[in-house]
Design a protein around this motif. Sequence first.
Motif, mmCIF file in Angstrom:
data_model
loop_
_atom_site.group_PDB
_atom_site.id
_atom_site.type_symbol
_atom_site.label_atom_id
_atom_site.label_comp_id
_atom_site.label_asym_id
_atom_site.label_seq_id
_atom_site.Cartn_x
_atom_site.Cartn_y
_atom_site.Cartn_z
ATOM 1 N N MET A 101 0.965 -1.237 -0.229
ATOM 2 C CA MET A 101 0.063 -0.018 -0.009
ATOM 3 C C MET A 101 0.826 1.422 0.226
ATOM 4 S SD MET A 101 -2.860 0.890 2.721
ATOM 5 C CE MET A 101 -4.348 -0.461 2.321
ATOM 6 N N SER A 102 0.568 2.185 -0.939
ATOM 7 C CA SER A 102 1.323 3.371 -0.783
ATOM 8 C C SER A 102 1.156 4.435 0.244
ATOM 9 C CB SER A 102 1.078 4.145 -2.209
ATOM 10 O OG SER A 102 -0.291 4.581 -2.295
ATOM 11 N N ASN A 103 2.139 5.294 0.215
ATOM 12 C CA ASN A 103 1.809 6.269 1.430
ATOM 13 C C ASN A 103 0.722 7.176 1.271
ATOM 14 O OD1 ASN A 103 4.129 5.561 2.699
ATOM 15 N ND2 ASN A 103 5.384 7.020 1.475
ATOM 16 N N ASN A 104 0.239 7.442 0.003
ATOM 17 C CA ASN A 104 -0.989 8.295 -0.240
ATOM 18 C C ASN A 104 -2.161 7.541 0.096
ATOM 19 O OD1 ASN A 104 0.450 10.322 -1.444
ATOM 20 N ND2 ASN A 104 0.411 9.401 -3.530
ATOM 21 N N GLU A 105 -2.225 6.036 0.026
ATOM 22 C CA GLU A 105 -3.292 5.376 0.169
ATOM 23 C C GLU A 105 -3.524 5.167 1.848
ATOM 24 O OE1 GLU A 105 -3.433 2.325 -3.537
ATOM 25 O OE2 GLU A 105 -2.425 1.758 -1.709
ATOM 26 N N THR A 106 -2.368 5.491 2.655
ATOM 27 C CA THR A 106 -2.582 5.315 3.946
ATOM 28 C C THR A 106 -2.969 6.770 4.736
ATOM 29 O OG1 THR A 106 -0.094 5.422 4.008
ATOM 30 C CG2 THR A 106 -1.020 3.509 4.030
ATOM 31 N N LYS A 107 -2.734 7.926 4.039
ATOM 32 C CA LYS A 107 -3.072 9.005 4.481
ATOM 33 C C LYS A 107 -4.552 9.157 4.946
ATOM 34 C CE LYS A 107 -1.195 12.869 2.802
ATOM 35 N NZ LYS A 107 -0.746 13.917 1.830
ATOM 36 N N THR A 108 -4.545 10.109 6.058
ATOM 37 C CA THR A 108 -5.887 10.202 6.446
ATOM 38 C C THR A 108 -6.861 11.141 5.386
ATOM 39 O OG1 THR A 108 -5.162 10.452 8.704
ATOM 40 C CG2 THR A 108 -7.345 11.365 8.027
ATOM 41 N N GLN A 109 -7.962 10.639 5.043
ATOM 42 C CA GLN A 109 -9.138 11.400 4.316
ATOM 43 C C GLN A 109 -9.344 12.623 5.033
ATOM 44 O OE1 GLN A 109 -9.710 10.482 0.976
ATOM 45 N NE2 GLN A 109 -8.348 8.694 1.341
ATOM 46 N N ILE A 110 -9.068 13.628 4.199
ATOM 47 C CA ILE A 110 -9.254 15.194 5.038
ATOM 48 C C ILE A 110 -10.620 15.756 4.182
ATOM 49 C CG2 ILE A 110 -8.378 17.533 4.877
ATOM 50 C CD1 ILE A 110 -5.606 16.364 4.839
ATOM 51 N N PRO A 111 -11.638 15.702 5.023
ATOM 52 C CA PRO A 111 -12.842 16.454 4.770
ATOM 53 C C PRO A 111 -12.668 17.692 3.923
ATOM 54 C CG PRO A 111 -13.118 15.775 6.904
ATOM 55 C CD PRO A 111 -11.541 15.662 6.446
ATOM 56 N N ALA A 112 -13.647 18.252 3.137
ATOM 57 C CA ALA A 112 -13.529 19.535 2.476
ATOM 58 C C ALA A 112 -13.811 20.411 3.599
ATOM 59 C CB ALA A 112 -14.607 19.669 1.205
ATOM 60 N N GLY A 113 -12.945 21.650 3.307
ATOM 61 C CA GLY A 113 -12.953 22.537 4.281
ATOM 62 C C GLY A 113 -12.055 22.616 5.410
ATOM 63 N N TYR A 114 -11.349 21.361 5.684
ATOM 64 C CA TYR A 114 -10.368 21.092 6.601
ATOM 65 C C TYR A 114 -8.987 20.970 6.107
ATOM 66 C CZ TYR A 114 -14.284 20.141 9.980
ATOM 67 O OH TYR A 114 -15.272 20.535 10.674
ATOM 68 N N HIS A 150 -3.885 16.556 13.513
ATOM 69 C CA HIS A 150 -5.283 17.106 13.694
ATOM 70 C C HIS A 150 -5.988 17.872 12.432
ATOM 71 C CE1 HIS A 150 -3.268 17.703 17.893
ATOM 72 N NE2 HIS A 150 -3.616 16.161 17.771
ATOM 73 N N LEU A 151 -7.353 17.609 12.501
ATOM 74 C CA LEU A 151 -7.909 18.253 11.280
ATOM 75 C C LEU A 151 -8.451 19.542 11.831
ATOM 76 C CD1 LEU A 151 -10.038 15.209 10.003
ATOM 77 C CD2 LEU A 151 -7.985 16.258 8.757
ATOM 78 N N ILE A 152 -8.184 20.701 11.193
ATOM 79 C CA ILE A 152 -8.400 22.048 11.735
ATOM 80 C C ILE A 152 -9.237 22.570 10.379
ATOM 81 C CG2 ILE A 152 -7.317 24.280 12.316
ATOM 82 C CD1 ILE A 152 -6.641 21.819 14.003
ATOM 83 N N PRO A 153 -10.449 23.312 10.980
ATOM 84 C CA PRO A 153 -11.207 23.992 9.950
ATOM 85 C C PRO A 153 -10.395 24.916 9.287
ATOM 86 C CG PRO A 153 -12.339 23.752 11.904
ATOM 87 C CD PRO A 153 -10.966 23.324 12.179
ATOM 88 N N GLU A 154 -10.471 25.498 7.984
ATOM 89 C CA GLU A 154 -9.926 26.258 7.178
ATOM 90 C C GLU A 154 -10.119 27.540 7.814
ATOM 91 O OE1 GLU A 154 -10.113 25.803 3.176
ATOM 92 O OE2 GLU A 154 -8.871 24.231 2.779
ATOM 93 N N GLU A 155 -11.223 28.136 8.174
ATOM 94 C CA GLU A 155 -11.634 29.270 8.682
ATOM 95 C C GLU A 155 -11.003 29.593 10.037
ATOM 96 O OE1 GLU A 155 -15.230 26.664 10.294
ATOM 97 O OE2 GLU A 155 -13.988 27.014 8.294
#
Length: 209
Positions: A1-14, A21-26
């Motif tokens: 499995m590649s590094n890209n496949e193991t990365k956390t899926q980042i929701p839109a706007g984060y 940690h996932l941080i809201p863009e605002e």
Amino acid sequence: MSNNETKTQIPAGYRQNAQGHLIPEEMIKPIDIERDRLVGELMARAKRLSTEMREFKNLVFGDCAAFIQLSAEQYNSPIGGKKGNTTLHSFDGRYRIQLATADKVAFDERLQAAKALIDQCIGDWSAGSSPEIQVLVQQAFNTDKEGQVNTGRILALRRLEIKDKRWQEAMKAIGESVQVVGSKQYVRFYERVGDTEQYLPISLDMATA
């Protein structure tokens, strides 16, 4: 499995920070977003350039090796200097390509025997020995961050004209301790300055370009 496949899926706007940690863009300062954009763009270009440089190096050595073989077949004779070192010129002499192979050397356990003999010499000579020689010896056996000695400085000790038998034995031990552990190929490009005999290097090193 590649590094890209193991990365956390980042929701839109984060955006994901360095701690994961996932941080809201605002909530992210505009200067931090701009810095992230700049670093990302430059890194992408650097990776592309790195790939191009690697492919170019392979192309250079492959094409030059093929030409050298072709030229050798014309005269039924090998071409190239010591260790295969070769210089190619353009027809008008304006450009020069130099290919070289440099051996990587290391020292075996006999270097420690040489160091012990040298220490004896320095100890006995300390009252009247040249401080320059003491400094040379100390610098030669200093190690870098990886614990490696400077090969050039060690071998330079053999050029010192010292008649003490212990020193001579130490220099013999140094010579016999040298082991070729690999080699590396280099290619350098030069362009002649006008109609002179001087050639200036075409830098492919970002530090000197």
